[in-house]
Design a protein around this motif. Structure first.
Motif, short mmCIF file in Angstrom:
data_model
loop_
_atom_site.label_atom_id
_atom_site.label_comp_id
_atom_site.label_asym_id
_atom_site.label_seq_id
_atom_site.Cartn_x
_atom_site.Cartn_y
_atom_site.Cartn_z
N UNK A 66 0.70 -1.25 0.01
CA UNK A 66 -0.03 0.05 0.11
C UNK A 66 0.75 1.14 -0.07
N UNK A 67 2.08 1.17 0.93
CA UNK A 67 2.67 2.42 0.81
C UNK A 67 3.27 2.62 -0.52
N UNK A 68 3.86 1.69 -1.42
CA UNK A 68 4.24 1.54 -2.60
C UNK A 68 3.30 2.26 -3.59
N UNK A 69 1.76 1.95 -3.54
CA UNK A 69 0.82 2.54 -4.08
C UNK A 69 0.65 4.16 -3.80
N UNK A 70 0.87 4.36 -2.60
CA UNK A 70 0.71 5.87 -1.91
C UNK A 70 1.78 6.59 -2.68
N UNK A 71 2.97 6.23 -3.16
CA UNK A 71 3.89 7.01 -3.90
C UNK A 71 3.41 7.50 -5.12
N UNK A 72 2.48 6.68 -5.75
CA UNK A 72 1.71 6.93 -7.04
C UNK A 72 0.38 7.88 -6.89
N UNK A 73 -0.07 7.83 -5.47
CA UNK A 73 -1.06 8.59 -5.03
C UNK A 73 -2.27 8.14 -5.66
N UNK A 81 -4.47 12.22 1.76
CA UNK A 81 -4.65 10.70 2.47
C UNK A 81 -3.60 9.76 2.06
N UNK A 82 -3.25 9.87 0.86
CA UNK A 82 -2.29 8.92 0.31
C UNK A 82 -0.66 9.13 0.98
N UNK A 83 -0.46 10.40 1.02
CA UNK A 83 0.69 10.99 1.61
C UNK A 83 0.71 10.26 3.15
N UNK A 84 -0.52 10.92 3.98
CA UNK A 84 -0.66 10.54 5.30
C UNK A 84 -0.54 9.07 5.40
N UNK A 85 -1.22 7.97 4.66
CA UNK A 85 -1.24 6.74 4.83
C UNK A 85 0.36 6.04 4.43
N UNK A 86 1.00 6.76 3.52
CA UNK A 86 2.31 6.32 3.36
C UNK A 86 3.41 6.71 4.27
N UNK A 87 3.14 7.68 5.17
CA UNK A 87 4.24 7.94 6.13
C UNK A 87 3.73 7.32 7.30
N UNK A 88 2.45 7.10 7.54
CA UNK A 88 2.09 6.02 8.55
C UNK A 88 2.84 4.56 8.37
N UNK A 89 2.80 4.02 7.13
CA UNK A 89 3.20 2.86 7.03
C UNK A 89 4.98 2.88 6.84
N UNK A 90 5.32 4.03 6.52
CA UNK A 90 6.76 4.16 6.42
C UNK A 90 7.38 4.03 8.03
N UNK A 91 6.79 4.51 8.89
CA UNK A 91 6.95 4.49 10.36
C UNK A 91 7.17 2.92 10.84
N UNK A 92 6.04 2.13 10.50
CA UNK A 92 5.89 0.84 10.55
C UNK A 92 7.07 0.01 10.23
N UNK A 93 7.35 0.02 9.16
CA UNK A 93 8.28 -0.63 8.45
C UNK A 93 9.73 -0.19 7.98
N UNK A 94 10.03 0.93 8.86
CA UNK A 94 11.01 1.50 8.90
C UNK A 94 11.77 1.86 7.25
#
Length: 291
Positions: A66-73, A81-94
């Motif tokens: 999903x983070x990967x998809x968020x890079x493409x918005x 929302x795409x950016x917010x989710x992308x940042x949140x997942x990045x926190x979880x998986x380093x």
């Protein structure tokens, strides 16, 4: 078909690339709901609760797709929302999001060829190297080193624009501060050990196996129908990976949201150059070519 969807009728193109919040939010609710179920089992520790650890970990680490998809918005209609989710997942998986977006765009520009940053890792020529890679340990070591380089201003690849680099460096410092505070909680509670650290360690090998199928052993050519692999798999795996097993389709048209990829697949299935009948079959063939 060329590496675009430009030859499709305009109405078909518009339907394929239309973004919407509802499908992404519904899918995210299901994914997070499954994480909540496994997390509850781990917290309550009923008999055999430890069996939930790797399942919980797989669910967490596969949020990467999903983070990967968020890079493409594309997973949501809202860029924010795409950016917010992308940042949140990045926190979880380093995986710092501001760094990952240009990294991933470089991968799309130079897929499986010189200039693709994904090719900078060690070549998995032997089964021993494959096993080390699949263990997930190199991933965690690489990400920790990346965060340190970013935080200290020493991460400057050619594909990372200067305008983004300074923001990515600040993001890395924030992430390190959060991780430090999180690790300090282990002094009085093992909760994060069982709900985050251990599950992610146990789940990462599944993600490594999955990701290898996307481009592993594909020809290093410019044609996206040959340098990328679509893997036929179960509905459950497609749901877990946000339809990214349709990976040729994604590279052919990265502007198409995850929930529209099955429709794109139906249009181009007979033109796919590289496919696998499943992840077990891909892994068997992959290992057969190694000593």
């Amino acid at each position: 078909m060329s590496a675009s969807i430009a030859d499709l009728p305009e109405e078909a193109r518009a339907a394929l690339v239309a973004r919407a919040n509802a499908p992404g939010l519904a899918h995210l609710a299901g994914h997070l709901g499954a994480i909540l179920v496994t997390g509850t089992l781990i917290t309550l520790q009923p008999p055999l609760w430890w069996l939930a650890l790797p399942v919980h970990g797989v669910l967490i680490v596969f949020l990467f797709t999903l983070q990967h998809e968020c890079t493409h918005r594309t997973p949501f209609a809202s860029d924010r929302l795409c950016d917010l989710v992308g940042h949140g997942i990045g926190l979880l998986i380093l995986n710092p999001f501001l760094w990952f977006r240009p990294f991933h765009f470089a991968h799309h520009r130079h897929t499986n060829r010189a200039g693709d940053p994904e090719l900078e890792g060690p070549v998995l020529q032997t089964r021993a190297r494959w096993l080390w890679h699949v263990s997930g340990i190199p991933y965690w070591r690489t990400q920790i080193a990346l965060l340190i380089r970013l935080a200290t201003g020493r991460e400057a690849p050619a594909w990372l624009p200067a305008t983004i680099r300074s923001r990515a460096e600040r993001e890395a410092r924030v992430l390190i501060a959060i991780y430090t505070m999180a690790l300090l909680t282990l002094l009085w509670s093992p909760l994060l050990l069982w709900l985050w650290i251990m599950p992610c360690l146990l789940g990462q090998p599944a993600l490594r196996l999955y990701l290898l199928a996307e481009h592993g052993d594909c020809p290093q050519v410019a044609n996206v129908l040959e340098n990328t692999r679509t893997t036929f798999t179960t509905r459950a795996v497609r749901a877990l990976a946000w339809n990214m097993p349709f990976h040729v389709e994604h590279h052919l048209a990265p502007q198409v949201p995850f929930h529209r990829l099955p429709a794109l697949h139906a249009l181009i299935r007979d033109r796919l150059g590289v496919t696998a009948p499943g992840y077990a079959a891909f892994t068997r063939d992959y290992l057969a070519r190694r000593n």
